[in-house]
Enzyme design. Structure first.
Site, PDB file in Angstrom:
ATOM      1  N   LYS A 168       0.827  -1.213   0.000  1.00  0.00           N
ATOM      2  CA  LYS A 168       0.000   0.000   0.000  1.00  0.00           C
ATOM      3  C   LYS A 168       0.860   1.261   0.000  1.00  0.00           C
ATOM      4  O   LYS A 168       0.640   2.192  -0.767  1.00  0.00           O
ATOM      5  CB  LYS A 168      -0.924   0.021   1.236  1.00  0.00           C
ATOM      6  CG  LYS A 168      -1.849  -1.179   1.341  1.00  0.00           C
ATOM      7  CD  LYS A 168      -2.755  -1.094   2.558  1.00  0.00           C
ATOM      8  CE  LYS A 168      -2.060  -1.183   3.904  1.00  0.00           C
ATOM      9  NZ  LYS A 168      -1.389  -2.469   4.165  1.00  0.00           N
ATOM     10  N   ARG A 192      -9.915   0.747   8.661  1.00  0.00           N
ATOM     11  CA  ARG A 192      -9.474  -0.590   9.033  1.00  0.00           C
ATOM     12  C   ARG A 192     -10.557  -1.402   9.717  1.00  0.00           C
ATOM     13  O   ARG A 192     -10.329  -2.540  10.084  1.00  0.00           O
ATOM     14  CB  ARG A 192      -8.277  -0.472   9.979  1.00  0.00           C
ATOM     15  CG  ARG A 192      -6.962  -0.850   9.313  1.00  0.00           C
ATOM     16  CD  ARG A 192      -5.873  -0.628  10.310  1.00  0.00           C
ATOM     17  NE  ARG A 192      -4.720  -1.440  10.084  1.00  0.00           N
ATOM     18  CZ  ARG A 192      -3.654  -1.035   9.405  1.00  0.00           C
ATOM     19  NH1 ARG A 192      -3.628   0.132   8.830  1.00  0.00           N
ATOM     20  NH2 ARG A 192      -2.605  -1.819   9.308  1.00  0.00           N
ATOM     21  N   ARG A 219      11.236  -5.738   5.116  1.00  0.00           N
ATOM     22  CA  ARG A 219      10.989  -4.293   4.919  1.00  0.00           C
ATOM     23  C   ARG A 219      11.988  -3.450   5.704  1.00  0.00           C
ATOM     24  O   ARG A 219      12.185  -3.647   6.907  1.00  0.00           O
ATOM     25  CB  ARG A 219       9.568  -3.953   5.366  1.00  0.00           C
ATOM     26  CG  ARG A 219       9.303  -2.454   5.434  1.00  0.00           C
ATOM     27  CD  ARG A 219       7.840  -2.103   5.393  1.00  0.00           C
ATOM     28  NE  ARG A 219       7.031  -2.722   6.409  1.00  0.00           N
ATOM     29  CZ  ARG A 219       5.704  -2.707   6.414  1.00  0.00           C
ATOM     30  NH1 ARG A 219       5.044  -2.113   5.441  1.00  0.00           N
ATOM     31  NH2 ARG A 219       5.034  -3.300   7.385  1.00  0.00           N
ATOM     32  N   ARG A 251      10.907  -1.457  11.238  1.00  0.00           N
ATOM     33  CA  ARG A 251       9.839  -1.102  12.185  1.00  0.00           C
ATOM     34  C   ARG A 251       9.775  -2.101  13.331  1.00  0.00           C
ATOM     35  O   ARG A 251       9.952  -3.298  13.120  1.00  0.00           O
ATOM     36  CB  ARG A 251       8.491  -1.100  11.447  1.00  0.00           C
ATOM     37  CG  ARG A 251       8.212   0.194  10.749  1.00  0.00           C
ATOM     38  CD  ARG A 251       7.029   0.120   9.818  1.00  0.00           C
ATOM     39  NE  ARG A 251       5.875  -0.601  10.355  1.00  0.00           N
ATOM     40  CZ  ARG A 251       4.734  -0.735   9.689  1.00  0.00           C
ATOM     41  NH1 ARG A 251       4.593  -0.215   8.484  1.00  0.00           N
ATOM     42  NH2 ARG A 251       3.728  -1.391  10.224  1.00  0.00           N
ATOM     43  N   ARG A 257      -1.073  -9.222  13.437  1.00  0.00           N
ATOM     44  CA  ARG A 257      -1.573  -8.202  12.499  1.00  0.00           C
ATOM     45  C   ARG A 257      -2.392  -8.851  11.383  1.00  0.00           C
ATOM     46  O   ARG A 257      -3.405  -8.300  10.956  1.00  0.00           O
ATOM     47  CB  ARG A 257      -0.410  -7.399  11.918  1.00  0.00           C
ATOM     48  CG  ARG A 257       0.102  -6.355  12.918  1.00  0.00           C
ATOM     49  CD  ARG A 257       1.504  -5.891  12.615  1.00  0.00           C
ATOM     50  NE  ARG A 257       1.652  -5.258  11.339  1.00  0.00           N
ATOM     51  CZ  ARG A 257       2.832  -5.112  10.722  1.00  0.00           C
ATOM     52  NH1 ARG A 257       3.940  -5.556  11.297  1.00  0.00           N
ATOM     53  NH2 ARG A 257       2.900  -4.516   9.565  1.00  0.00           N
TER      54      ARG A 257
HETATM   55  P1  ADP Z   1       2.146  -1.940   3.239  1.00  0.00           P
HETATM   56  O1  ADP Z   1       2.140  -0.431   3.236  1.00  0.00           O
HETATM   57  O2  ADP Z   1       0.939  -2.524   2.528  1.00  0.00           O
HETATM   58  O3  ADP Z   1       2.327  -2.536   4.596  1.00  0.00           O
HETATM   59  P2  ADP Z   1       4.744  -1.669   1.869  1.00  0.00           P
HETATM   60  O4  ADP Z   1       4.424  -0.796   0.703  1.00  0.00           O
HETATM   61  O5  ADP Z   1       5.462  -1.073   3.011  1.00  0.00           O
HETATM   62  O6  ADP Z   1       3.379  -2.422   2.369  1.00  0.00           O
HETATM   63  O7  ADP Z   1       5.541  -2.933   1.314  1.00  0.00           O
HETATM   64  C1  ADP Z   1       5.976  -3.971   2.182  1.00  0.00           C
HETATM   65  C2  ADP Z   1       7.351  -4.437   1.747  1.00  0.00           C
HETATM   66  O8  ADP Z   1       7.255  -5.155   0.511  1.00  0.00           O
HETATM   67  C3  ADP Z   1       8.366  -3.318   1.503  1.00  0.00           C
HETATM   68  O9  ADP Z   1       9.630  -3.779   1.923  1.00  0.00           O
HETATM   69  C4  ADP Z   1       8.333  -3.106  -0.016  1.00  0.00           C
HETATM   70  O10 ADP Z   1       9.611  -2.672  -0.515  1.00  0.00           O
HETATM   71  C5  ADP Z   1       8.021  -4.513  -0.528  1.00  0.00           C
HETATM   72  N1  ADP Z   1       7.148  -4.530  -1.713  1.00  0.00           N
HETATM   73  C6  ADP Z   1       6.094  -3.732  -1.973  1.00  0.00           C
HETATM   74  N2  ADP Z   1       5.506  -4.065  -3.139  1.00  0.00           N
HETATM   75  C7  ADP Z   1       6.209  -5.122  -3.631  1.00  0.00           C
HETATM   76  C8  ADP Z   1       6.086  -5.933  -4.822  1.00  0.00           C
HETATM   77  N3  ADP Z   1       5.126  -5.717  -5.718  1.00  0.00           N
HETATM   78  N4  ADP Z   1       6.975  -6.922  -5.002  1.00  0.00           N
HETATM   79  C9  ADP Z   1       7.961  -7.155  -4.077  1.00  0.00           C
HETATM   80  N5  ADP Z   1       8.136  -6.436  -2.948  1.00  0.00           N
HETATM   81  C10 ADP Z   1       7.257  -5.418  -2.722  1.00  0.00           C
HETATM   82  P1  ADP Z   2       0.678  -2.280   7.823  1.00  0.00           P
HETATM   83  O1  ADP Z   2      -0.259  -1.948   6.716  1.00  0.00           O
HETATM   84  O2  ADP Z   2       1.997  -2.778   7.355  1.00  0.00           O
HETATM   85  O3  ADP Z   2       0.040  -3.165   8.861  1.00  0.00           O
HETATM   86  P2  ADP Z   2       0.457   0.390   9.088  1.00  0.00           P
HETATM   87  O4  ADP Z   2       1.604   1.306   9.107  1.00  0.00           O
HETATM   88  O5  ADP Z   2      -0.735   0.755   8.248  1.00  0.00           O
HETATM   89  O6  ADP Z   2       1.071  -1.011   8.662  1.00  0.00           O
HETATM   90  O7  ADP Z   2      -0.082   0.131  10.566  1.00  0.00           O
HETATM   91  C1  ADP Z   2       0.763  -0.204  11.639  1.00  0.00           C
HETATM   92  C2  ADP Z   2      -0.061  -0.325  12.909  1.00  0.00           C
HETATM   93  O8  ADP Z   2      -0.644   0.951  13.235  1.00  0.00           O
HETATM   94  C3  ADP Z   2      -1.256  -1.277  12.834  1.00  0.00           C
HETATM   95  O9  ADP Z   2      -0.888  -2.620  13.112  1.00  0.00           O
HETATM   96  C4  ADP Z   2      -2.195  -0.700  13.909  1.00  0.00           C
HETATM   97  O10 ADP Z   2      -1.767  -1.060  15.217  1.00  0.00           O
HETATM   98  C5  ADP Z   2      -1.962   0.799  13.761  1.00  0.00           C
HETATM   99  N1  ADP Z   2      -2.910   1.422  12.805  1.00  0.00           N
HETATM  100  C6  ADP Z   2      -2.605   1.947  11.576  1.00  0.00           C
HETATM  101  N2  ADP Z   2      -3.704   2.438  10.985  1.00  0.00           N
HETATM  102  C7  ADP Z   2      -4.745   2.215  11.827  1.00  0.00           C
HETATM  103  C8  ADP Z   2      -6.129   2.462  11.781  1.00  0.00           C
HETATM  104  N3  ADP Z   2      -6.718   3.040  10.717  1.00  0.00           N
HETATM  105  N4  ADP Z   2      -6.886   2.086  12.856  1.00  0.00           N
HETATM  106  C9  ADP Z   2      -6.336   1.513  13.938  1.00  0.00           C
HETATM  107  N5  ADP Z   2      -5.028   1.235  14.048  1.00  0.00           N
HETATM  108  C10 ADP Z   2      -4.237   1.571  13.002  1.00  0.00           C
END
Ligand code: ADP
Ligand code: ADP
Length: 217
Positions: free
Chosen positions: A13, A88, A127, A160, A171
């Site tokens: 995302k 969420r 990541r 992270r 998660r």
């Molecule tokens: P999210 O915001 O959904 O948690 P991220 O954009 O942070 O996900 O991506 C999670 C990890 O996967 C990062 O280390 C990113 O560089 C990697 N990543 C994202 N998209 C791809 C893809 N299409 N193929 C391989 N690795 C990816």
């Molecule tokens: P990812 O998509 O990789 O799980 P985020 O950075 O979106 O990571 O979220 C990290 C953490 O922050 C989540 O596991 C949750 O604890 C909190 N969080 C993020 N967005 C929300 C939301 N909209 N509502 C509640 N908790 C959230």
């Protein structure tokens, strides 16, 4: 045009939002990033948020809705927001609709990145993010490069604290229980598009660009 990008933790995302921001001059509203900003202040409030994030659960809707209203009410971002990591749960989805109405805006598109759990775990454990320019890389799939913009180097890469195997399992469970039902909410509105999130980063962005152009005309 406002849009929301969905997908489980690690789906890509944030990576895709950054590309959409560049291509369409949008504003990325990541609730995870806003929460991490609060955590970095080391206040009592920030410490409480950190504990919840480390547990893999969700921060309260009240906190999240305040953070969100702060941005939606800002005329600078009007009708150009990508919601990343929000809503969420169903409660947040309903609150978002109310806020958009209050500030005379609407949601045009919901993008859903579909990725298998096994790949998600590898994406999350690999990541790393540059603490200077905030760009995200992946030690398995997208190895860190020197950043031209701010001339950062690889000394500044951080992992992270919630990207460990134990928290990831929680998660993913939270996603299945609380967030997955939100997809149906947007499906019923007729604005949901599914995308194969297992493709390469640029192949996914190309598809997203096409979907967005089709809506913007
Ligand atoms: P999210 O915001 O959904 O948690 P991220 O954009 O942070 O996900 O991506 C999670 C990890 O996967 C990062 O280390 C990113 O560089 C990697 N990543 C994202 N998209 C791809 C893809 N299409 N193929 C391989 N690795 C990816
Ligand atoms: P990812 O998509 O990789 O799980 P985020 O950075 O979106 O990571 O979220 C990290 C953490 O922050 C989540 O596991 C949750 O604890 C909190 N969080 C993020 N967005 C929300 C939301 N909209 N509502 C509640 N908790 C959230």
């Amino acid at each position: 045009m406002n849009l929301v990008i969905f997908g489980p933790p690690g789906a890509g995302k944030g990576t895709q939002s950054a590309k959409l921001v560049k291509e369409f001059n949008l504003f990325q509203l990541s609730t995870g990033d806003l929460l991490r900003d609060e955590v970095s202040k080391k206040t009592d409030f920030g410490n409480k948020i950190e504990e919840i994030m480390k547990s893999g659960g969700l921060v309260s809707d009240e906190i999240i809705n305040n953070l969100i209203e702060n941005k939606i009410s800002n005329s600078q971002y009007k009708n150009r927001i990508i919601f990343d990591g929000f809503p969420r749960n169903l409660e947040q989805a309903r609150s978002l609709d109310n806020l958009l109405k209050k500030y005379n805006q609407q949601m045009s598109l919901a993008l859903n990145l579909k990725v298998d759990n096994q790949i998600l775990i590898k994406r999350i454990t690999g990541r790393v993010t540059c603490s200077i320019c905030n760009k995200t890389f992946n030690t398995f799939f997208d190895p860190p490069k020197k950043c031209d913009l701010k001339n950062c180097d690889q000394k500044n890469l951080v992992t992270r604290s919630d990207d460990n195997e134990e928290t990831i399992a929680k998660r993913l469970k939270t996603y299945d229980e609380k967030t997955f039902p939100v997809l149906d909410y947007y499906l019923k509105k007729g604005i949901m598009k599914n995308i194969d999130g297992m493709q390469e980063i640029n192949a996914i962005s190309d598809q997203l660009f096409t979907l967005i152009r089709a809506i913007r005309g």
